[in-house]
Enzyme design. Structure first.
Site, mmCIF file in Angstrom:
data_model
loop_
_atom_site.group_PDB
_atom_site.id
_atom_site.type_symbol
_atom_site.label_atom_id
_atom_site.label_comp_id
_atom_site.label_asym_id
_atom_site.label_seq_id
_atom_site.Cartn_x
_atom_site.Cartn_y
_atom_site.Cartn_z
ATOM 1 C CD GLU A 106 -2.893 -1.188 2.338
ATOM 2 O OE1 GLU A 106 -2.470 -0.691 3.399
ATOM 3 O OE2 GLU A 106 -3.976 -1.811 2.265
ATOM 4 C CD GLU B 174 4.511 -20.997 11.693
ATOM 5 O OE1 GLU B 174 4.618 -21.200 12.908
ATOM 6 O OE2 GLU B 174 3.577 -20.366 11.178
#
EC number: 4.2.1.126
Length: 272
Positions: free
Chosen positions: A81, A112
């Site tokens: 963004e 992960e």
């Protein structure tokens, strides 16, 4: 050093399946109200981190977010963004998630848990001492993040973190840790809820404050935003008219010709 994973503790609520829709919504909202207060307590930590991020970016560095699961996705969203909002290059703020692009939409098994992939992902961008790396992990223990931060430190790359458990390994690994202690989740262990909300609020603070410090906002306006749709073009026209005494058609012409609110205003002021 031992620590308590408050994000994994039992919810204060039980028998959720017996609650009405109204009860569920009210109780979730009650828990959500506690998140901004938890963020407020972490403001001194956030300030220290942002101060260093601004220093690094002003000397040509980049900001990296690195995380897994919900935490990784939030970092990717915040990074993505920044270019349309502030007109900065896509390479200035970079979000990395364990498992790569696939993991943004679909969980990648065991991604992960890697103790090496985080650093390899950073190396793909030629990470260096001018950059700043923020590890995001609600638990504060994610290996993908923890080992990446440790390796950054070994290579003199400054690090920060956003976690939701006090004195966790990732906080201890980061030079500029941020701990937002939100407590147990409404659904036990579902850290996409309060913990995720807290991380999103902190990421908003970090990127927005940094961009303002870098001069990407004038007054309270996004003068460098990308004009990627009609809504933003219309907003840009109104921003220009608020700054200089011209009509709508002239403001539209300037905006289309110069490509940004800042450039259009600068041209007009310099030429009149």
């Amino acid at each position: 050093m031992s620590f308590t994973k408050t994000t994994e503790q039992d919810s204060k609520y039980n028998e959720l399946e017996n609650m009405s829709i109204s009860q569920l919504l009210i109780n979730i909202n009650t828990e959500d109200k506690t998140v901004p207060l938890a963020v407020e307590k972490a403001l001194p930590q956030i300030e220290k981190l942002v101060e260093q991020v601004v220093i690094q970016l002003k000397k040509g560095g980049r900001l990296f977010y690195i995380g897994a699961g919900t935490s990784g996705r939030l970092g990717v969203v915040d990074a993505s963004e920044c270019p349309p909002t502030f007109g900065v290059p896509h390479e200035l703020v970079i979000g990395l998630i364990a498992g790569g692009e696939t993991a943004i939409r679909k969980a990648v098994e065991n991604a992960e848990d890697s103790t090496t992939q985080g650093w390899r992902d950073l190396q793909a961008f030629n990470i260096n001492i001018n950059d700043f790396v923020i590890g995001i992990a609600a638990s504060g223990t994610t290996p993908y993040v923890l080992y990446a931060l440790n390796t950054c430190t070994e290579n003199n790359i400054p690090t920060g973190s956003i976690t939701c458990n006090a004195s966790c390994p990732i906080s201890l690994a980061a030079k500029y840790p941020i701990e937002v202690i939100v407590g147990p989740e409404f659904v036990t262990g579902s850290s996409r809820m309060k913990a995720g909300t807290a991380q999103k609020l902190v990421l908003n603070m970090i990127s927005t404050t940094t961009m303002i410090q870098l001069g990407k906002v004038k007054g309270n306006k996004m003068v460098d935003m990308q004009l990627s749709n009609d809504k933003l073009v219309d907003r840009g026209i109104r921003m220009i008219q608020a700054e200089i005494p011209i009509d709508h058609s002239e403001a539209e012409r300037l905006l289309k010709e110069y490509g940004s609110v800042r450039a259009a205003i600068t041209f007009y002021l310099n030429g009149n």
